[in-house]
Scaffold this active site. Structure first.
Site, PDB file in Angstrom:
ATOM      1  N   ASP A 291       0.972  -1.208  -0.039  1.00  0.00           N
ATOM      2  CA  ASP A 291       0.048   0.091  -0.053  1.00  0.00           C
ATOM      3  C   ASP A 291       0.981   1.318   0.076  1.00  0.00           C
ATOM      4  O   ASP A 291       2.136   1.216   0.182  1.00  0.00           O
ATOM      5  CB  ASP A 291      -0.892   0.067   1.370  1.00  0.00           C
ATOM      6  CG  ASP A 291      -2.448   0.733   0.837  1.00  0.00           C
ATOM      7  OD1 ASP A 291      -2.247   1.396   0.219  1.00  0.00           O
ATOM      8  OD2 ASP A 291      -3.080   0.644   1.772  1.00  0.00           O
ATOM      9  N   ASP A 359     -10.511   1.792  -2.665  1.00  0.00           N
ATOM     10  CA  ASP A 359     -11.071   1.708  -1.335  1.00  0.00           C
ATOM     11  C   ASP A 359     -12.612   1.547  -1.255  1.00  0.00           C
ATOM     12  O   ASP A 359     -13.209   1.181  -0.316  1.00  0.00           O
ATOM     13  CB  ASP A 359     -10.518   2.589  -0.321  1.00  0.00           C
ATOM     14  CG  ASP A 359      -9.133   2.491  -0.165  1.00  0.00           C
ATOM     15  OD1 ASP A 359      -8.327   1.209  -0.261  1.00  0.00           O
ATOM     16  OD2 ASP A 359      -8.498   3.443   0.451  1.00  0.00           O
TER      17      ASP A 359
END
Length: 541
Positions: A291, A359
């Site tokens: 990430d 997301d």
């Protein structure tokens, strides 16, 4: 000239946009050190082929293969009948200084043409990404994942993780990934980032014995990492405060309580490589979710004559670590993520196996994001989860089957809190995981055609399988789940059936041909769920 592009922001990435460009310049890009959430570095240009009187339009696509700050421009002028596309590193925020004997290599870009309009460009991009960028198209490289983030947040406890793992294994999940919160000092997003050792209060036995139990359940074991960033409250930052980016004498500013490590420093890249080697050697880890949760808002290195190249250097440092993982740990699946879809481009596709598209996990919102994503990027990299979140924009209730149908359109994952699911929901999920495993070859290796608008009443995604699995798979999504089915049976019209071949709709005795599918269509029985379905057409002669 008609220009199509993809734009968005956090949780609404890859929204389809277009402009008509006659005279002037159209410019998109990122100054944030990563590809960015605002724009994707790819455009499609279409002009009517009126001279030849042809009903189709020639379309041209250009994509920049770069993951740092960038700029892409489309120029159209009154001189001549041509349009020019230029792309490369962002020139406003990047200064490349070349001393004697030094050189600079600009990023690669790729161009394609199709006589079949934008849909033809999509097919060509997907073919290029499958053939030239993917290291393989094997299901073992893209396992069905369970990620524990939505079930635990930062409250990671070994006994709870094992409880979730046992449920996930019973559903047929192939890899169990512990997300943020597993490492030392990580009880919130305020501390611990950079200290990549397991928290002894959460894993008293260490990661090795825990990972062994996951493997014993028949699953691979994976972890979330964010190697490029650091919390000021961490052992790493206390030891190396000089390793973060600094914009002159300005005070350091955190985003999400974190700073960005300067990957233009060789010692920083070497430390990241060393730490990842230690981590991967400490337990049977075969999946990493990488990430990057903040843009580089303060890039620079005061006093360094090459400090103006920080974005170029950072990107090349990131590539170096990704290549190290690929070369030294080929058994490890790499999922690339950057606060959702903030670093997705062809260069990342060449170094990772799948990408976290957004997301946003709300199923109806996610369907719109994935619709745009498939314009330029393929299904075999499109990670998607079944989750409990209803979404942010379109919160219309959907069935569990609908959630699965959205996630099954790419690389299936599950991110829900399985401990809250009923036995009936778990049984349905296990059945749907089995169905996905059956069609995975077609979805991940097939040619994609989208039918309709994901905002509309009926939307479908059609996949035509490769030569060794020539089935047609159609995933159908319905907004009107309360329609009277006996009075109004909606139909889909798949377009990729082979000429002269008969197909049977699996689970029925219905037969269709290319001609009947296009003219009459195929009724959707909605057997998967009241608002979604899965049709599989098997060639029979």
């Amino acid at each position: 000239m008609h220009v199509d592009y993809l734009a968005g922001r956090w949780a609404t990435e890859f929204q389809r946009r277009s402009i008509e460009l006659q005279w002037g310049t159209f410019s998109i890009g990122s100054r944030q050190g990563v590809t960015g959430l605002l724009f994707s570095p790819v455009v499609a240009m279409t002009a009517a082929n009126s001279a030849a009187g042809h009903p189709l339009r020639h379309a041209y696509g250009v994509a920049l293969e770069w993951s740092g700050s960038w700029r892409l421009q489309v120029d159209s002028t009154s001189i001549g009948a041509h349009t020019r596309v230029s792309c490369g590193v962002d020139e406003d925020t990047t200064t490349v200084t070349l001393l004697q004997w030094e050189s600079f290599t600009s990023p690669w870009s790729a161009g394609i043409m199709s006589p079949e309009g934008p849909e033809g460009l999509t097919r060509e991009w997907h073919r290029y990404q499958r053939v030239a960028l993917a290291r393989d198209l094997l299901p073992t490289t893209r396992p069905i994942v369970y990620n524990s983030w939505y079930a635990t947040g930062f409250d990671v406890r070994e006994d709870h993780q094992l409880e979730l793992a046992r449920i996930a294994a019973g559903l047929g999940v192939e890899a169990f990934v512990v997300d943020d919160g597993w490492f030392a000092g990580r009880t919130s997003d305020r501390a611990g980032l950079g200290d990549w050792t397991p928290d002894p209060s959460k894993f008293p036995r260490g990661l090795g014995p825990f990972a062994d139990e996951i493997v014993a359940l028949g699953m691979r074991f994976g972890l979330w990492i964010e190697p490029e960033c650091v919390n000021p409250d961490s052992e790493l930052y206390r030891a190396h405060p000089d390793w973060v980016y600094r914009a002159g004498d300005r005070p350091l500013v955190t985003v999400r309580n974190q700073l960005v490590l300067d990957l233009g420093r060789a010692e920083v890249v070497e430390w990241i490589e060393h730490r990842l080697r230690e981590l991967l050697g400490s337990a049977p880890i075969s999946y990493l979710k990488w990430d990057m949760n903040r843009p580089v808002s303060d890039g620079g290195r005061p006093g360094d004559r090459h400090g103006g190249e920080w974005s170029v250097q950072h990107t090349r440092g990131y590539y170096r670590v990704m290549r190290m993982l690929r070369d030294e740990y080929p058994h490890v699946t790499i999922e690339a993520c950057a606060s959702g879809g903030g670093r997705i481009d062809n260069a990342v596709l060449a170094l990772s196996d799948i990408v976290w598209t957004s997301d946003q996990v709300g199923p109806r919102d996610r369907l719109v994001i994935q619709h745009g994503f498939l314009d330029a990027y393929p299904a075999h990299v499109m990670s998607s989860w079944v989750a409990d979140d209803p979404g942010q924009r379109d919160r219309m209730p959907v069935s569990l089957g609908y959630r699965f149908a959205v996630a099954m359109s790419g690389v299936l994952g599950i991110g829900a809190d399985l401990g809250r699911w009923t036995e009936a929901e778990r049984a349905e999920a296990a059945r749907l995981v089995t169905r996905y495993r059956d069609i995975r070859s077609v979805v991940q290796r097939g040619q994609v055609v989208r039918h309709g608008d994901p905002h509309g009443d009926l939307y479908a995604i059609e996949y035509a399988g490769p030569a060794d699995d020539p089935r047609i798979v159609v995933l159908v999504y319905d907004r009107d789940r309360d329609r009277t089915r006996d009075l109004e049976r909606p139909c889909v019209h798949p377009t990729q059936l082979a000429p002269g071949v008969r197909y049977r709709v699996e689970g029925t005795d219905r037969e269709v041909t290319r001609e009947s599918a296009r003219s009459l269509g195929i009724e959707v029985p909605f057997e998967l769920a009241p608002d979604a379905d899965l049709l599989v057409l098997q060639p029979i002669g």
